[in-house]
Design a protein around this motif. Structure first.
Motif, PDB file in Angstrom:
ATOM      1  N   SER A 652       0.828  -1.210   0.000  1.00  7.74           N
ATOM      2  CA  SER A 652       0.000   0.000   0.000  1.00  7.74           C
ATOM      3  C   SER A 652       0.857   1.252   0.000  1.00  7.74           C
ATOM      4  O   SER A 652       0.471   2.282  -0.576  1.00  7.74           O
ATOM      5  CB  SER A 652      -0.939  -0.001   1.210  1.00  7.74           C
ATOM      6  N   GLN A 653       2.037   1.171   0.620  1.00  5.36           N
ATOM      7  CA  GLN A 653       2.936   2.323   0.594  1.00  5.36           C
ATOM      8  C   GLN A 653       3.443   2.590  -0.825  1.00  5.36           C
ATOM      9  O   GLN A 653       3.579   3.741  -1.250  1.00  5.36           O
ATOM     10  CB  GLN A 653       4.114   2.075   1.533  1.00  5.36           C
ATOM     11  N   THR A 654       3.699   1.518  -1.572  1.00  3.23           N
ATOM     12  CA  THR A 654       4.120   1.683  -2.968  1.00  3.23           C
ATOM     13  C   THR A 654       3.008   2.334  -3.780  1.00  3.23           C
ATOM     14  O   THR A 654       3.248   3.251  -4.578  1.00  3.23           O
ATOM     15  CB  THR A 654       4.491   0.323  -3.568  1.00  3.23           C
ATOM     16  N   LEU A 655       1.759   1.863  -3.565  1.00  2.00           N
ATOM     17  CA  LEU A 655       0.623   2.459  -4.272  1.00  2.00           C
ATOM     18  C   LEU A 655       0.470   3.936  -3.913  1.00  2.00           C
ATOM     19  O   LEU A 655       0.237   4.785  -4.781  1.00  2.00           O
ATOM     20  CB  LEU A 655      -0.659   1.706  -3.945  1.00  2.00           C
ATOM     21  N   ALA A 656       0.590   4.244  -2.648  1.00  2.00           N
ATOM     22  CA  ALA A 656       0.445   5.635  -2.218  1.00  2.00           C
ATOM     23  C   ALA A 656       1.523   6.511  -2.834  1.00  2.00           C
ATOM     24  O   ALA A 656       1.264   7.646  -3.268  1.00  2.00           O
ATOM     25  CB  ALA A 656       0.508   5.710  -0.693  1.00  2.00           C
ATOM     26  N   SER A 657       2.745   5.989  -2.906  1.00  2.00           N
ATOM     27  CA  SER A 657       3.829   6.755  -3.514  1.00  2.00           C
ATOM     28  C   SER A 657       3.548   7.030  -4.982  1.00  2.00           C
ATOM     29  O   SER A 657       3.767   8.150  -5.475  1.00  2.00           O
ATOM     30  CB  SER A 657       5.139   5.988  -3.360  1.00  2.00           C
ATOM     31  N   VAL A 690      -5.572   1.172 -11.622  1.00  2.00           N
ATOM     32  CA  VAL A 690      -6.970   0.820 -11.346  1.00  2.00           C
ATOM     33  C   VAL A 690      -7.456  -0.353 -12.184  1.00  2.00           C
ATOM     34  O   VAL A 690      -8.609  -0.767 -12.043  1.00  2.00           O
ATOM     35  CB  VAL A 690      -7.895   2.031 -11.593  1.00  2.00           C
ATOM     36  N   LYS A 691      -6.629  -0.902 -13.056  1.00  2.00           N
ATOM     37  CA  LYS A 691      -7.110  -1.958 -13.950  1.00  2.00           C
ATOM     38  C   LYS A 691      -7.285  -3.291 -13.215  1.00  2.00           C
ATOM     39  O   LYS A 691      -8.014  -4.154 -13.688  1.00  2.00           O
ATOM     40  CB  LYS A 691      -6.164  -2.130 -15.141  1.00  2.00           C
ATOM     41  N   ALA A 695      -5.634  -4.014  -6.748  1.00  8.02           N
ATOM     42  CA  ALA A 695      -5.036  -2.688  -6.587  1.00  8.02           C
ATOM     43  C   ALA A 695      -6.102  -1.638  -6.336  1.00  8.02           C
ATOM     44  O   ALA A 695      -5.933  -0.736  -5.494  1.00  8.02           O
ATOM     45  CB  ALA A 695      -4.221  -2.340  -7.830  1.00  8.02           C
ATOM     46  N   ALA A 696      -7.251  -1.723  -7.038  1.00  7.14           N
ATOM     47  CA  ALA A 696      -8.317  -0.745  -6.857  1.00  7.14           C
ATOM     48  C   ALA A 696      -8.860  -0.774  -5.443  1.00  7.14           C
ATOM     49  O   ALA A 696      -9.187   0.269  -4.855  1.00  7.14           O
ATOM     50  CB  ALA A 696      -9.429  -0.996  -7.873  1.00  7.14           C
ATOM     51  N   ALA A 735     -13.263   6.728 -11.921  1.00  6.30           N
ATOM     52  CA  ALA A 735     -14.487   5.927 -11.922  1.00  6.30           C
ATOM     53  C   ALA A 735     -14.172   4.442 -11.956  1.00  6.30           C
ATOM     54  O   ALA A 735     -14.851   3.630 -11.314  1.00  6.30           O
ATOM     55  CB  ALA A 735     -15.359   6.308 -13.119  1.00  6.30           C
ATOM     56  N   GLN A 736     -13.132   4.060 -12.678  1.00  8.51           N
ATOM     57  CA  GLN A 736     -12.797   2.642 -12.789  1.00  8.51           C
ATOM     58  C   GLN A 736     -12.323   2.066 -11.464  1.00  8.51           C
ATOM     59  O   GLN A 736     -12.444   0.861 -11.214  1.00  8.51           O
ATOM     60  CB  GLN A 736     -11.717   2.447 -13.858  1.00  8.51           C
ATOM     61  N   ALA A 737     -11.806   2.920 -10.600  1.00  4.93           N
ATOM     62  CA  ALA A 737     -11.374   2.442  -9.284  1.00  4.93           C
ATOM     63  C   ALA A 737     -12.545   1.916  -8.463  1.00  4.93           C
ATOM     64  O   ALA A 737     -12.336   1.197  -7.468  1.00  4.93           O
ATOM     65  CB  ALA A 737     -10.676   3.574  -8.532  1.00  4.93           C
ATOM     66  N   ALA A 738     -13.761   2.208  -8.871  1.00  2.81           N
ATOM     67  CA  ALA A 738     -14.940   1.738  -8.143  1.00  2.81           C
ATOM     68  C   ALA A 738     -15.061   0.220  -8.163  1.00  2.81           C
ATOM     69  O   ALA A 738     -15.801  -0.351  -7.350  1.00  2.81           O
ATOM     70  CB  ALA A 738     -16.200   2.364  -8.733  1.00  2.81           C
TER      71      ALA A 738
END
Length: 1083
Positions: A652-657, A690-691, A695-696, A735-738
């Motif tokens: 999650s830290q990698t995603l946040a970065s 987000v694909k 990850a989403a 929107a795709q992150a939904a």
């Protein structure tokens, strides 16, 4: 023509040829020559001029003779056709010593054209008789010049019978294909044997200049035969865009029958042992044309592939590898041009042809033999001297040659178009092919020799590219942007990176280690310069290149559905874990992410260039697509799994970065207006994140993501200032992150929150909103319309109908006259985008009609009845048809969509189309006429199919009272102006067929349209025939055309529009066109 008329024609042509040299009289001279070519009795005049005139006039007569012969071919009759061919052959042999080269070339090509024109009407015996006669006359002449003419005629025949280089004759391309197939099956191999036999005896005299060009003619014939597109008898016919057969491969694939001709050790000894050794190096200057053509023949021999080589299982025990031996003989000759490398590079400064041809030969052989074949060939290089030169191996010699070209500046943009650039480009492509099987096949891995050679080349590429990047750092910013503007430059840059990555992956360990060390070194240089306040441009440019190169090397390009780590890169990670060594993949991945994080670091972001930021974001996106929260079964090393898999604690830290990096790229004040950077941040990075559902799910819970979503929803200044395409893609990513939200209430709230920003964008971009809404509607309809029950389908169609009605009102209100051409073009582009989206929606609605709902749909209540798809589509056409004219018809994609939908509607709902108001029907028929005349084969065919449906329905309507048909859904017959306009299509369609070499599908569709028109309007067809005959003064031409027109008329039993009659009419029309084009089109 009498003698006086012939002399007058000769004097006229001779004077016109003289006048061509004077600018003041050139136009009138060209008009005279054009009139001469089109003269009715040009054949007699051409013969007279060839026999009695000067050289320029003979050249014009040779051209005119071919056109006149094709035009009057049918009128000549079999005896006249044979007589004309015999005259040309006799003339060529009689004037072999004195005729000018250009006249000879024209007449040999004319002879080949005439032979092909009558090929399909003669049997195999007649074909053989012509070639036997040719050989007899050449033997009787007994001179080397006559033998050379013989070879040139055979070469012209090969070129003419190859569909890719065939001359237009007004024949269907199926005729050209039949000629190709029969020549390949019966004579092509004999031509090759004939040329090779003569070359064997002519090679030695040619070196002394005593063969009168005979050896050169042999090489030209052999090259033409090898350039033939060999095709399996059952293989599909390759097609050009205009319906013309095409060649789709640079490899030469003769069958097993050619094995002894090409693969025997002595098959080309005259070339490999006699000509090329004498014509290499300084010897090439004495016979430059012979040397160049000999090298080109060798390049073609390097392209030989396919079944001609015996399979491994078919070789005898202990027998030599035929394929490797063949390559070894060819590479022996190639090495004379490029070994030693430094001497070859020095010679190339004066004459680059040998080095460039050597590169082409290597590139031709690379995809056929691969690195393993080159290793085997290197082991078979013949003499002891060659063996001593090959201690490094053939691959290392090629690597040395490639590095030498790179060192000469072959990668520099300034060298593009020079020999060093071409040689480098060709050699690098060759290396990609050499290593492809080893790098991408799960059953093969690069050999040690391949790894060593690839490592040397990759290091040379990195060094040269870094030097180029450092030199480019001093370039003026405006110059740099101008040099890299346009999609072509970006595509070429990405192709260069991909090529280097393919080479680097052969020895992935050394490549990763090299890039890792350089990235750390340049990062240190950047930080030192930043602290000291020094110029950071060189370090940034070097790091920009290294980041892109590293991402290309270790990450998947994303072309497939699921990104997969490259095989050789996965191997080094697995071996590192087994051996307890440092995981190079993990370390390089962390380095990429650390450099991307600089874009969000307030301490250094001010010294980072947008160019570096774009490369860093792009590299992070490509890496994340391959490795971050990977859902595929590809194994990762322990270090990669502990940091970047779904079970990793700090993923999650990698995603946040990465989200912070994207947000900074979008909102950093210093990067405002950097559209390319913003596009990469959204389209590449955020869309990748987000694909995947895993990850989403993590993203939507991150404060960084919620902050970005809030900035978009509230349209804060930094976000609001982004370009419209960037905002659309940002909305799509948010929107795709939904997909990662499992709770329904939370999902609804998130989507509503995002749509606050979407609504604001729609208000500020109304011109684009309608097209987007149509696209959304088209996707929804395509996904659901075929599967819904009647009630739901009706609701969906009602919604689409309301959308169409709304657009009709809005579009009519928005159509204004633009004050300038630029604005008119922009308005047309906007209208095209909207109409394409609308046509896609209407086309998707028609899918409902392809499914039979008659059993489960039906009920008494109106809402349970199937939706009236035709009504919705017709309302849409009511909007589209009046607009489809002028500039909009020049938009290819829109045009194709429109005519495809029109064709469908006319086939399925002819009665609904016929009920259109007069003005709208006029617009429809006008656009249909434009489509029939279109040079786009797809548009023409769809228009002809629509016309065929309309004409067939009209014909059936005219016959209905006599057949007592009471179908209430049938179309009523056209009357008045509509009927007159419909019957005018007869002449329009015939004109197009006579003027163009249309492919078979277009001709068949035209036949399907013409038959019902002829049956419905017999008097109009009779008048058309009379008009066609009125322009013919020759009695034989009138007789021929009359016979063909009678065969197409209803009086010949064409009295229905059933399948059998249509098939018969198609054959008749094809035959009619083959003869009538020569009589009508070339007048």
């Amino acid at each position: 023509m009498d003698h006086q008329q012939l002399e007058a024609a000769r004097h006229s042509v001779e004077k016109a040829c003289c006048d061509l040299e004077n600018n003041a009289t050139r136009s009138s001279a060209e008009a005279v020559l054009l009139e001469f070519r089109q003269a009715h009795q040009a054949l007699d005049a051409c013969r007279h001029i060839l026999e009695h005139s000067s050289q320029p006039a003979r050249f014009q007569a040779a051209i005119a003779l071919r056109e006149a012969a094709l035009r009057q071919w049918v009128l000549l009759g079999p005896e006249g056709q044979r007589s004309l061919r015999a005259y040309l052959l006799d003339y060529l042999l009689r004037h072999a010593q004195s005729a000018h080269l250009v006249v000879t070339k024209q007449l040999t090509r004319t002879l080949a054209v005439l032979l092909k024109r009558g090929w399909s009407t003669e049997d195999a015996g007649a074909h053989r008789a012509f070639f036997d006669s040719l050989e007899t006359q050449v033997a009787a002449n007994g001179t080397a010049t006559a033998r050379r003419i013989n070879l040139e005629i055979l070469e012209a025949i090969v070129c003419e019978f190859s569909p890719a280089t065939a001359s237009p004759m007004g024949l269907p391309w199926e005729v050209h294909e039949r000629c190709r197939a029969t020549l390949e099956a019966s004579l092509l191999r004999d031509f090759f044997v004939h040329g090779a036999r003569i070359a064997h005896s002519a090679a030695a005299p040619a070196l002394q200049g005593r063969d009168d060009g005979l050896c050169l003619a042999c090489i030209s014939l052999l090259s033409a035969v090898l350039g033939w597109e060999f095709r399996h008898p059952n293989a599909p016919l390759p097609i050009y865009g205009a319906g013309r057969p095409a060649s789709n491969s640079s490899q030469i694939r003769p069958g097993t029958a050619w094995r002894s001709l090409l693969l025997d050790a002595g098959a080309f000894s005259w070339l490999l042992d006699t000509l090329l050794p004498a014509l290499s190096g300084p010897g090439a200057a004495s016979q430059p044309h012979l040397a160049a053509d000999s090298r080109q023949l060798l390049v073609l021999l390097c392209s030989v592939s396919g079944d001609i080589f015996p399979k491994q299982a078919h070789r005898r025990n202990g027998s030599e590898d035929v394929k490797a031996a063949y390559l070894a003989r060819l590479m022996t000759a190639v090495q004379r041009w490029c070994v030693p490398v430094q001497q070859a590079l020095s010679r190339a400064q004066q004459d680059e042809s040998e080095l460039v041809d050597a590169s082409r030969a290597i590139a031709a052989a690379a995809p056929i033999h691969r690195s393993a074949g080159f290793e085997q060939a290197g082991a078979q290089l013949g003499s002891a001297q060659q063996q001593s030169q090959s201690q490094q191996g053939l691959l290392m010699h090629l690597a040395e040659l490639t590095c030498g070209c790179v060192a000469c500046g072959g990668l520099l943009e300034d060298s593009e178009g020079t020999w060093m650039w071409e040689a480098t480009d060709v050699l690098l492509e060759a290396w990609v092919e050499l290593l492809a099987e080893d790098s991408f096949s799960p059953k093969a891995r690069p050999s040690q020799a391949s790894q060593q050679a690839a490592a040397v080349i990759f290091q040379a590429l990195v060094q040269a590219s870094l030097a180029d990047a450092a030199a480019g750092a001093a370039e003026d910013e405006a110059e740099g942007e101008a040099a890299e503007s346009g999609g072509g430059a970006n595509a070429a840059r990405e192709a260069a990176f991909a090529r280097a990555a393919a080479i680097g992956r052969a020895d992935a360990a050394s490549s990763c280690q090299l890039l890792l060390a350089l990235l750390r070194e340049k990062r240190g240089t950047l930080e030192s310069c930043a602290k000291a306040g020094a110029d950071t441009s060189v370090a940034l440019e070097e790091m920009t290149w290294l980041l892109r190169m590293a991402a290309h090397l270790i990450a998947d390009p994303g072309d497939g559905e699921v990104p997969v780590p490259p095989l050789t890169v996965s191997d080094i990670a697995a071996r590192s874990a087994e051996q307890g060594q440092a995981d190079l993949l993990f370390e390089l991945s962390c380095t990429l992410l650390d450099n991307a994080a600089l874009c969000a670091d307030p301490a250094v972001v001010n010294v980072i260039s947008p160019r570096f930021a774009e490369a860093a974001v792009w590299a992070a996106a490509r890496w994340a697509d391959t490795y971050l929260l990977q859902e595929s079964t590809s194994p990762l090393s322990p270090a990669m799994q502990e940091s970047f898999s779904n079970q990793a604690q700090n993923v999650s830290q990698t995603l946040a970065s990465l989200v912070r990096v994207a947000t900074s790229a979008l909102t950093q004040p210093g990067w405002a207006g950097e559209v390319d950077l913003h596009g990469v941040a959204v389209v590449k990075l955020l869309r990748v994140l987000v694909k995947r559902r895993l990850a989403a799910a993590r993203l939507v819970a991150l404060p960084e993501w919620q902050q970005l979503a809030g900035a978009f929803a509230e349209q804060v200044p930094g976000i609001q200032a982004l370009a419209a395409p960037v905002l659309r893609n940002l909305a799509q990513a948010l929107a795709q992150a939904a997909i990662g939200i499992a709770d329904g209430q939370h999902l609804a709230g998130y989507v509503a929150f995002i749509f606050q920003g979407v609504a604001a964008q729609l208000k500020s971009h109304q011109s684009e909103a309608m097209a987007l809404l149509f696209k959304l509607a088209a996707e929804m309809v395509e996904a659901h319309v075929s599967y819904l029950q009647a009630t739901e389908a009706r609701r969906l169609c009602d919604w689409a109908q309301r959308l169409v009605v709304t657009y009709a009102k809005e579009s009519r209100g928005r159509r204004t006259v633009a004050p300038s051409a630029a604005l008119q073009s922009e308005a047309a582009a906007d209208a095209s985008r909207e109409l394409r989206a609308l046509l896609k929606l209407l086309g998707n609605l028609t899918q409902r009609e392809l499914v039979d709902f008659s059993e489960e749909e039906g009920g008494g209540r109106p809402e349970q009845q199937p939706p009236d798809i035709a009504q919705v589509v017709l309302e849409g056409l009511d909007v589209v048809v009046p607009l489809m004219g002028g500039e909009l018809l020049q938009h290819t994609k829109l045009c194709r969509q429109y005519f495809a939908l029109l064709s469908h509607m006319l086939e399925v709902y002819p009665h609904r189309i016929a009920s259109l108001p007069g003005q709208q029907m006029g617009h429809l028929l006008g656009s249909l006429e434009w489509g029939v005349k279109s040079l786009d084969a797809e548009v023409a065919q769809a228009s002809l199919e629509a016309l065929a449906a309309l004409a067939k329905s009209h014909y059936e309507a005219t016959m209905r009272p006599h057949q007592h048909q009471g179908n209430h859904t049938a179309m009523p017959a056209f009357t008045g102006d509509a009927a007159l306009r419909l019957q005018s299509f007869m002449w329009t369609v015939l004109q197009q067929l006579l003027a163009n070499d249309s492919d078979r599908d277009v001709v068949d569709s035209a036949a399907d349209a013409l038959l019902p028109l002829i049956l419905a309007f017999p008097p109009a067809f009779q008048r058309l025939g009379e008009d066609m005959l009125a322009g013919q003064t020759d009695a034989r031409a009138r007789e021929t055309l009359t016979r063909w027109l009678m065969s197409l008329s209803p009086s010949q039993g064409l009295t229905a529009v059933d399948r059998q009659t249509c098939r018969r009419f198609r054959a008749l029309l094809t035959s009619f066109l083959a003869d009538a084009r020569g009589l009508l089109r070339m007048q």
